[in-house]
Design a protein around this motif. Sequence first.
Motif, short mmCIF file in Angstrom:
data_model
loop_
_atom_site.label_atom_id
_atom_site.label_comp_id
_atom_site.label_asym_id
_atom_site.label_seq_id
_atom_site.Cartn_x
_atom_site.Cartn_y
_atom_site.Cartn_z
N LYS A 119 0.82 -1.22 0.00
CA LYS A 119 0.00 0.00 0.00
C LYS A 119 0.84 1.26 0.00
O LYS A 119 0.43 2.29 -0.54
N ASP A 144 -4.84 -5.92 -0.49
CA ASP A 144 -5.25 -5.48 0.86
C ASP A 144 -6.70 -5.92 1.04
O ASP A 144 -7.54 -5.72 0.13
N SER A 145 -7.03 -6.51 2.19
CA SER A 145 -8.34 -7.17 2.32
C SER A 145 -9.51 -6.19 2.15
O SER A 145 -10.51 -6.52 1.52
N GLU A 146 -9.35 -4.96 2.68
CA GLU A 146 -10.43 -3.97 2.57
C GLU A 146 -10.67 -3.60 1.11
O GLU A 146 -11.81 -3.45 0.67
N ASN A 211 -2.39 2.56 9.79
CA ASN A 211 -2.67 1.63 8.68
C ASN A 211 -4.00 1.98 8.02
O ASN A 211 -4.11 1.96 6.79
N LYS A 212 -5.01 2.30 8.82
CA LYS A 212 -6.31 2.60 8.21
C LYS A 212 -6.23 3.91 7.45
O LYS A 212 -6.89 4.08 6.41
N GLU A 215 -4.71 3.17 4.27
CA GLU A 215 -5.70 2.47 3.43
C GLU A 215 -6.74 3.43 2.84
O GLU A 215 -7.25 3.19 1.75
MG MG Z 1 -5.88 -3.95 5.17
#
Ligand code: MG
Length: 377
Positions: A119, A144-146, A211-212, A215
């Motif tokens: 990311k 990235d899972s999201e 991290n968020k 993201e």
């Molecule tokens: Mg993630």
Amino acid sequence: MRTIAILGATGSIGSQALDLVRRYPDRFRASCLTASRSSEQLFDLVREFKPDTAALAVEPAALPEDVRSCQWFFGPDATVRALLAARPDDALCAIVGIAGLDAVWNALDVCERVLLANKEALVTGGDLVMAKAAERDIPMLPVDSEHSAIFQCLQARQGNPVRRLLLTASGGALRSWKKADMYAATVRDVLAHPTWNMGGKITVDCASMVNKGLEVIEAHHLFAMPAEKIDVVVHPQSIVHSMVEFEDGAVLAQLGMPDMRGPIGYAMGYPERMPYDARPLDFAAVGHLDFAAPDLDRFPCLGMAIDALKAGGSAPVILNGANEVAVGAFLREQIPFGRIPEIIDAALQAVPVSPITSIADVYAADAAARRAAEAKL
Ligand code: MG
Ligand code: NAD
């Protein structure tokens, strides 16, 4: 059969991608494997997967006889040289940090598809990377899972406008800690992530919730959405991986047990799904799904990242560079956890925001941020 480069093959994402390659020997061949310094681990992978090329950023003392059949590259630019020599169909970019930007940039020259876990490459070089991908018509498939969840929900879009992206956040290891206790949280406290098992840097980033924020910036670039249309919601179970809201208020979500092989496999096999030994989602056993607004007072890094996105130019690069320095120092137990937001904030105050028009601009802003952050350690 597709050839795939696994860049960052010894890491958390790289290892899980190789688990899928192992399960689907007729569909994938790992033709390029790279790592930073974990040479013994990479030698084992080379013995097993027999890639055409391999790279280590740090040259090992010796190269065992039985791994010499592949072409080796060593040094800071070895990843890119190994990638360019292998010319795989796909590149899974799973290096951690801005160190992976060059690989993403070069993958866009030789690959048909880029599978993006790294990311920080979009946080720092997002405008340039996405423009190059569009110009060359290369799909950027999120790992990235999201972002994978959003990408999956968007398959049902059918040309309709999106009102809002909702990124879910586990809240990290310190989710329910009191603000007063968080400052002195130890490496051990922070690395105990409740739902995901990941590399060290991203686990610290989850605990600070930067991290968020990274993201949100990543989602802005991948899905061309302004910061105002991206919301974060804390969801401790990590079952709802993220959501998309449409103009009629309908919200689509992608759910599943937390296992990164889901999003990695979705990118590798896209548009086909690749079954693996995923634990089925048992709703009755899960019982309830909880959601809460993020607490920007206890997690100031999240707010700083969103503000950096809104400020534009080099601001996200400065935030990222300072965070990489601060997280490195925290993992070496040089600074307490609570210094991380202070160092990021100090770098953002010290380094003026400038426009980014080239990759050289990105590296210049990163270097300035690192100098400012190191001065504050
Ligand atoms: Mg993630
Ligand atoms: P990791 O630390 O487990 O692995 C990193 C890999 O990159 C290793 O193979 C390492 O050898 C290599 N590497 C590190 N520095 C390098 C350098 N300077 N040059 C060349 N190679 C280098 O990290 P990870 O948890 O697998 O994360 C990788 C990326 O994926 C990160 O950007 C992270 O944010 C993202 N990501 C990870 C997860 C996860 O579950 N681990 C989930 C979502 C996104």
